[in-house]
Design an enzyme around this catalytic site. Structure first.
Site, PDB file in Angstrom:
ATOM      1  N   GLY A 172       0.810  -1.224   0.000  1.00  0.00           N
ATOM      2  CA  GLY A 172       0.000   0.000   0.000  1.00  0.00           C
ATOM      3  C   GLY A 172       0.837   1.265   0.000  1.00  0.00           C
ATOM      4  N   THR A 211      12.006   9.321 -12.065  1.00  0.00           N
ATOM      5  CA  THR A 211      11.380   8.450 -13.051  1.00  0.00           C
ATOM      6  C   THR A 211      10.586   7.277 -12.470  1.00  0.00           C
ATOM      7  OG1 THR A 211      13.580   7.461 -13.193  1.00  0.00           O
ATOM      8  CG2 THR A 211      12.910   8.899 -14.992  1.00  0.00           C
ATOM      9  N   ILE A 242       7.956   6.903 -10.349  1.00  0.00           N
ATOM     10  CA  ILE A 242       6.487   6.958 -10.397  1.00  0.00           C
ATOM     11  C   ILE A 242       6.028   6.891 -11.857  1.00  0.00           C
ATOM     12  CG2 ILE A 242       4.466   8.408  -9.877  1.00  0.00           C
ATOM     13  CD1 ILE A 242       5.979   9.367  -7.361  1.00  0.00           C
ATOM     14  N   LYS A 279       5.972  21.638 -10.783  1.00  0.00           N
ATOM     15  CA  LYS A 279       7.374  21.405 -11.152  1.00  0.00           C
ATOM     16  C   LYS A 279       7.514  21.671 -12.648  1.00  0.00           C
ATOM     17  CE  LYS A 279      10.691  17.614 -11.623  1.00  0.00           C
ATOM     18  NZ  LYS A 279      10.973  16.194 -11.390  1.00  0.00           N
ATOM     19  N   PRO A 299      14.390  21.677 -18.634  1.00  0.00           N
ATOM     20  CA  PRO A 299      13.028  22.223 -18.592  1.00  0.00           C
ATOM     21  C   PRO A 299      11.993  21.258 -19.161  1.00  0.00           C
ATOM     22  CG  PRO A 299      14.179  23.054 -20.512  1.00  0.00           C
ATOM     23  CD  PRO A 299      15.112  22.070 -19.849  1.00  0.00           C
TER      24      PRO A 299
END
Ligand SMILES: Cc1cc2nc3c(=O)[nH]c(=O)nc-3n(C[C@H](O)[C@H](O)[C@H](O)COP(=O)(O)OP(=O)(O)OC[C@H]3O[C@@H](n4cnc5c(N)ncnc54)[C@H](O)[C@@H]3O)c2cc1C
Length: 559
Positions: A13, A354, A356, A82, A104
């Protein structure tokens, strides 16, 4: 036709488990005649990893596809926007000064007279190498320095003048998703898996729960974190370590209050230190920060001391906790009737946030290749192939940050460049880029990182120093000047019109505040909105052959 799967059991979880639960219950069931039962079993005793708070822009699409409310998420998870990653001190310019640049999430798109703008930068602005291409291609550095948000105060959910991702509180995010999952029909079992039962074909037939006994399994999603209880521990899928490519194997992590809460960076910061690098994720309510380092070059105590010195007065009294990190991937993400999602399937250091994203991709593929009880290997083979390509792409991009590095000021930085193996897949790209700059076409997988991502990083390292490209003959200073004028115009317009990042988040959060409590705040914000000039979209400012690369979401790529 084989019997359809009627139950999916998710074990774990954390972020991966709850993203899986919400994704699967929504995508499999929202329009289905016969819903699949989605169960999530999480241990009340084993904590989640408690980090993982920076995302990439595809996260926005994940929320949209699952019909989640962006402003509720922002309020509940203390999220912030972000717009890129600010790299500091990773490389030095020709005078030996630290070179800082922003990777960017948005920039001016399109070629100039048929050529990649990077050729112009290389010829006219970067003859000495180690240049900041980002500021010649994108307004984001200026926006980040001005601490601006990516959209007007009154923009709707998911609307954005600029492409953006989020920072989020990992603990609150799992809680938020848990509520949504349960609301949408997920069965939540708070219990620990003590044992795993296999049938005669080696498939998982049940898990034994500490309190509630036997839980039968049809398809199991292993989200048990680094322990990978089912995929690796029980089914014995081999782990492929990436330690020959990447040195870092430990992290320190700590949460700190903001010293100046209203000065909120709209970017993640990655600052190189003596034996690794420090991340800094500014949430609305606090800062999450840490140090990813190599245990061969620092003990925990040495790393802690260095990290606290780096943080300065803001870290007074802070006690960072150490997290061992296992960098690499399970050789198969899907084995028998078990699919790993999250840390249980692999991890690459979080330099470009990276992990997630990998969860998001995995969940999409689980739906695309959803099996029936026959578990055709055609599906798992395809899934495993895609998963391998994704890990390879990300691994190579991260290795590139180190193997093309120029720092010689510590053993660590030399070892990170010289004592590692450069994967052939990366070396082939690097060889090519000495002759022609990256384009989209020659990237082998291109899930996440575009050619522009490679350019930003490689220019920062002076990788193209002394290289002459065939394109140099064909490009003119006048075209480049015109492009720069457009960029300056766009940047100025955005800086003038975009709201302050903190103010934008405060406005979004107030939409979810109890009715009367924040009236004064809402009045103040409404007044600001009324005075806010209308923003002209960047695309409208530009000459017709130049468009904004990130509008609206730029598919799957970071840029
Ligand atoms: C230092 C660091 C920094 C990171 N930064 C980023 C970042 O900036 N961006 C990003 O995208 N990712 C980042 N990550 C990765 C990110 O944290 C993870 O991908 C994400 O949190 C998912 O973790 P998880 O759910 O797979 O595992 P965990 O959070 O470890 O959750 C595991 C779950 O499994 C349960 N469990 C374990 N065993 C059992 C059992 N026997 N029975 C029942 N339940 C069990 C636990 O109770 C827990 O709920 C970072 C990771 C690290 C280590």
């Amino acid at each position: 036709m084989a019997e359809p799967i009627s139950k999916v059991s998710i074990i774990g979880g954390g972020t991966a488990g709850w993203m899986a639960a919400v994704h699967l219950v929504t995508r499999l069931n929202s329009r289905a005649e016969k819903p699949v039962e989605v169960c999530l079993i999480e241990s009340p005793e084993i904590p989640t990893v408690g980090v993982g708070e920076a995302t990439v822009p595809t996260m926005k699409r994940w929320f949209q596809e699952l019909e989640l409310d962006e402003s509720a998420f922002i309020e509940r998870c203390n999220a912030s926007f972000k717009l890129g990653v600010r790299f500091a001190n990773w490389d030095h310019d020709i005078n030996g000064n630290p070179l800082n640049y922003v990777h960017p999430f948005d920039g001016l798109g399109d070629d100039i007279a048929g050529y990649n703008p990077a050729y112009y930068f290389h010829k006219f602005n970067d003859p000495g190498g180690a240049g900041n291409y980002s500021i010649y291609h994108s307004p984001i550095t200026a926006i980040v320095e001005g601490r601006k948000g990516p959209k007007p105060l009154d923009a709707e959910n998911f609307e954005g003048v600029l492409n953006y991702a989020y920072h989020l509180d990992a603990g609150l995010f799992a809680k938020y998703l848990r509520e949504i999952g349960i609301e949408r029909g997920v069965t939540h079992i708070l219990d620990s898996v003590n044992d795993v039962e296999l049938d005669q074909d080696g498939f998982v037939s049940a898990v034994q729960l500490q309190d509630s006994g036997r839980h039968e399994v049809e398809l199991v999603i292993d989200c048990t974190g680094f322990r990978s209880m089912i995929l690796q521990q029980t089914l014995g899928v081999e782990f492929e370590p990436y330690d020959k490519y990447l040195l870092n194997d430990r992290a320190l992590a700590v949460q700190l209050p903001h010293l100046e809460p209203t000065r909120l960076d709209p970017c993640t910061r990655s600052t190189a230190l003596g034996a690794g690098w420090s991340w800094r994720v500014p949430l609305y309510s606090r800062i999450g920060t840490g140090y990813v380092f190599s245990s061969a070059h620092r003990t925990d105590d040495e790393a802690t001391q260095e990290f606290l010195e780096h943080l300065g007065p803001m870290a007074k009294g802070a006690e960072p906790r150490a997290i061992p990190i296992r960098v690499g991937r399970a050789k198969q993400s899907w084995a028998k009737n078990c699919i790993s999602v999250g840390l249980s399937g692999g991890f690459i250091e979080p330099l470009e946030s990276t992990a997630i994203y990998i969860v998001d991709k995995a969940l999409g593929w689980i739906v695309d290749f959803f099996p029936d009880k026959d578990f055709s290997p055609v599906l798992s083979n395809r899934y495993n192939k895609l998963s391998e390509s994704l890990y390879t792409e990300i691994r190579d991009f991260i290795v590139m940050h180190y193997c093309t590095g120029t720092r010689n000021d510590s053993d660590y930085w030399k070892a990170a460049r010289e004592d590692i193996i450069v994967p052939d897949s990366l070396q082939a790209k690097l060889d090519l880029y000495k002759h022609a700059l990256p384009t989209e076409d020659e990237l082998d997988s291109g899930f996440l990182f575009s050619g522009l991502s490679y350019l930003i990083v490689l220019f920062g390292k002076g990788y193209f120093k002394d290289v002459t490209f065939a394109a140099d003959r064909a490009i003119s200073a006048e075209d480049w000047e015109r492009y720069q004028n457009v960029l300056h115009g766009v940047t100025a317009e955005l800086i003038t019109n975009l709201p302050d990042h903190h103010q934008l988040l405060t406005q979004i959060r107030s939409r979810h505040a109890p009715k009367d409590e924040n009236q004064a705040l809402r009045d103040a914000i409404n007044k600001t909105v009324a005075n806010q000039p209308v923003i002209t979209l960047p695309g409208q400012l530009m000459a017709p052959d130049i468009s904004f690369a990130g509008q609206p979401d730029n598919g799957g790529n970071i840029l």
